[in-house]
Design a protein around this motif. Structure first.
Motif, PDB file in Angstrom:
ATOM      1  N   MET A  35       0.819  -1.210   0.000  1.00  0.00           N
ATOM      2  CA  MET A  35       0.000   0.000   0.000  1.00  0.00           C
ATOM      3  C   MET A  35       0.853   1.261   0.000  1.00  0.00           C
ATOM      4  SD  MET A  35      -3.185  -1.079   2.425  1.00  0.00           S
ATOM      5  CE  MET A  35      -4.216   0.317   1.966  1.00  0.00           C
ATOM      6  N   LEU A  66     -12.252   0.777   2.891  1.00  0.00           N
ATOM      7  CA  LEU A  66     -11.012   1.289   3.461  1.00  0.00           C
ATOM      8  C   LEU A  66     -11.274   2.726   3.890  1.00  0.00           C
ATOM      9  CD1 LEU A  66      -7.977   1.192   4.094  1.00  0.00           C
ATOM     10  CD2 LEU A  66      -7.557   1.819   1.701  1.00  0.00           C
ATOM     11  N   CYS A  68      -9.483   6.109   5.834  1.00  0.00           N
ATOM     12  CA  CYS A  68      -8.136   6.603   6.093  1.00  0.00           C
ATOM     13  C   CYS A  68      -8.162   8.094   6.395  1.00  0.00           C
ATOM     14  CB  CYS A  68      -7.281   6.344   4.848  1.00  0.00           C
ATOM     15  SG  CYS A  68      -5.645   7.072   4.861  1.00  0.00           S
ATOM     16  N   VAL A  96      -6.706   0.868  -4.203  1.00  0.00           N
ATOM     17  CA  VAL A  96      -6.590   2.082  -3.397  1.00  0.00           C
ATOM     18  C   VAL A  96      -6.560   3.278  -4.364  1.00  0.00           C
ATOM     19  CG1 VAL A  96      -5.320   3.281  -1.595  1.00  0.00           C
ATOM     20  CG2 VAL A  96      -5.264   0.786  -1.687  1.00  0.00           C
ATOM     21  N   PHE A 100      -6.074   8.810  -1.974  1.00  0.00           N
ATOM     22  CA  PHE A 100      -5.343   8.342  -0.790  1.00  0.00           C
ATOM     23  C   PHE A 100      -3.852   8.713  -0.886  1.00  0.00           C
ATOM     24  CE2 PHE A 100      -9.164   5.998  -0.414  1.00  0.00           C
ATOM     25  CZ  PHE A 100      -9.263   5.479   0.869  1.00  0.00           C
TER      26      PHE A 100
END
Length: 149
Positions: A35, A66, A68, A96, A100
């Motif tokens: 990631m 997800l 964040c 992702v 992000f």
């Protein structure tokens, strides 16, 4: 509070899959190198095997999100399962998104949320799994490509 106060661990691997246990201590966070990325990265693919105390977690009829808070404090959310390889085996490829990877630094908070339905059909949070990753500066200004100014 942020992920910095949590005990960090590197999850086991099952081939290309990072094994994330839904029953892990909530005071720990899994460091997932796949990631890690650079500012400007888009749709990084991360292969994950969700398990319950070592046994495959059945993802049938569950969603995976997800969440964040990045290094700059910006909040992001995504539920981009690119490939649900084996729902009953807990195997997915998660994408992702680019947002992000907007701000360089270690994420402040990050975790996967697994949500299913209860007997009445209402959403039920099945588990959360803390994760940790880092975004680094791109280091190259593409506007200078081929000697441009």
């Amino acid at each position: 509070m942020d992920n910095q106060h949590l005990s960090k661990y590197t999850p086991d691997r099952q081939g290309q899959y990072y094994v994330l246990d839904t029953t892990v201590d909530p005071n720990t966070t899994a460091q997932i190198p796949a990631m890690n990325g650079r500012v400007g990265d888009k749709m990084r693919r991360v292969m994950i095997a969700f398990v319950d105390d070592g046994n495959p977690h059945d993802l049938t009829n569950e969603t995976i999100e997800l969440r964040c808070q990045d290094a700059a404090g910006k909040v992001h959310s995504a539920n981009k399962v690119i490939n649900n390889s084996s729902p009953t085996g807990g195997l997915i490829t998660f994408g992702v998104p680019a947002d992000f990877y907007e701000n360089a630094g270690e994420v402040q908070h990050a975790y996967f949320v697994l949500t299913g339905k209860d007997a009445a059909g209402d959403d039920q949070q099945v588990s959360t799994v803390n994760i940790d990753f880092t975004v680094v500066e791109s280091g190259i200004d593409m506007t200078l490509l081929n000697g441009g100014n």
